[in-house]
Scaffold this active site. Structure first.
Site, PDB file in Angstrom:
ATOM      1  N   SER A  25       2.753   2.713  -2.399  1.00  0.00           N
ATOM      2  CA  SER A  25       2.902   3.474  -3.640  1.00  0.00           C
ATOM      3  C   SER A  25       1.996   2.904  -4.715  1.00  0.00           C
ATOM      4  O   SER A  25       1.396   1.834  -4.551  1.00  0.00           O
ATOM      5  CB  SER A  25       4.367   3.453  -4.119  1.00  0.00           C
ATOM      6  OG  SER A  25       4.772   2.122  -4.390  1.00  0.00           O
ATOM      7  N   GLY A  45       0.767  -1.245   0.000  1.00  0.00           N
ATOM      8  CA  GLY A  45       0.000   0.000   0.000  1.00  0.00           C
ATOM      9  C   GLY A  45       0.793   1.288   0.000  1.00  0.00           C
ATOM     10  O   GLY A  45       0.204   2.355   0.119  1.00  0.00           O
ATOM     11  N   TYR A  49       4.845 -13.410 -14.605  1.00  0.00           N
ATOM     12  CA  TYR A  49       3.867 -12.457 -14.053  1.00  0.00           C
ATOM     13  C   TYR A  49       2.489 -12.704 -14.655  1.00  0.00           C
ATOM     14  O   TYR A  49       1.480 -12.730 -13.933  1.00  0.00           O
ATOM     15  CB  TYR A  49       4.336 -11.034 -14.352  1.00  0.00           C
ATOM     16  CG  TYR A  49       3.351  -9.951 -14.003  1.00  0.00           C
ATOM     17  CD1 TYR A  49       3.285  -9.430 -12.715  1.00  0.00           C
ATOM     18  CD2 TYR A  49       2.487  -9.425 -14.970  1.00  0.00           C
ATOM     19  CE1 TYR A  49       2.388  -8.425 -12.389  1.00  0.00           C
ATOM     20  CE2 TYR A  49       1.589  -8.421 -14.657  1.00  0.00           C
ATOM     21  CZ  TYR A  49       1.540  -7.917 -13.371  1.00  0.00           C
ATOM     22  OH  TYR A  49       0.646  -6.920 -13.055  1.00  0.00           O
TER      23      TYR A  49
END
Length: 257
Positions: A24, A22, A164
């Site tokens: 950035s 949390g 990813y």
């Protein structure tokens, strides 16, 4: 188009919220959005400088109560300790927002088993184990909502970051499975699948003029989306207004897919 105005959700006032990653980017927008709704927010990151600055800024100006924790989410002992401490501080838990990820680029040929494990640990594994650790207290909530961050990367599909992409597809599938498994407990589980979001990191690392032109050509809306727009979707999925919605992957991509 006139001035845009956004919803305030009475059900989120004092709701107990835990957010990973949390400090950035989209995660920062999540923390700010929930704090602005008067929620109680516990959030973690590994960027202590950014996390502490955000907490101090919002504590000074926002109606919500919040606290920052350092937590390396690839360390499962640290994950369990963070969840336990955060839940104790919050006095329970209503909303879990599994956000943390790292979309660093990697070539297919360069992926080793060790790199695979490291990328899965930072992009997929912690979402499962944070959820597992939080379940006992979520089951006690009368309005429990889990929001998991996936991506349209597996839908397009994206190239240049295959591990990813695999992780983000798995998150969407896991969210549907958890929604069916936890529905009997009254726990809702949804995924958010963003497209290209103009975070500070993306602007520095990925959003070259050439890539931005490609994004805009692919999207129906010819503008870049901002982190705050993803946060407003998360607010809806956490609020009572979406009480009948679970097991879904909600796309916010300006009409790319």
């Amino acid at each position: 188009m006139g001035e845009l105005r956004y919803a305030q959700y009475p059900s989120l006032n004092r709701r107990r919220v835990l957010i990973t990653g949390g400090a950035s980017g989209i995660g920062e927008a999540f923390v700010e959005a929930f704090a602005g709704q008067g929620a109680q927010v516990a959030f973690c990151d590994i960027d202590d400088a950014a996390g502490n600055v955000l907490a101090e800024r919002l504590e000074a100006h926002g109606p919500g109560r919040l606290r920052y924790w350092h937590c390396d989410l690839t360390d499962l002992d640290a994950v369990r300790a963070f969840v336990a401490e955060a839940v104790e501080w919050l006095g329970g838990l209503d909303v879990l927002l599994n956000n943390a990820a790292n979309d660093r680029r990697h070539a297919l040929e360069a992926v080793t088993p060790e790199m695979w494990d490291a990328l899965m640990a930072v992009n997929l594994r912690h979402q499962f184990f944070v959820t597992q650790a939080a379940l006992p207290v979520l089951r006690q909530s009368k309005a429990a909502s889990i929001v998991q961050m996936s991506s349209i990367a597996w839908m397009i599909p994206s190239t240049g970051l295959p591990v990813y992409v695999a992780a983000k597809a798995a998150i969407a599938a896991m969210s549907r499975s958890l929604a069916r498994e936890l529905g009997k407990d009254g726990i809702r589980v949804n995924a958010i699948c963003p497209g290209a979001i103009a975070t500070e990191k993306q602007r520095k690392v990925v959003l070259t003029a050439e890539y931005e032109a490609q994004v805009l050509a692919a999207q129906s809306l010819k503008r870049m989306l901002e982190p705050e727009e993803v946060a407003r979707l998360a607010l809806f999925l956490a609020a009572d207004d979406s009480a009948g919605i679970t097991g879904q992957c909600h796309i916010i991509d300006a009409g790319w897919v």
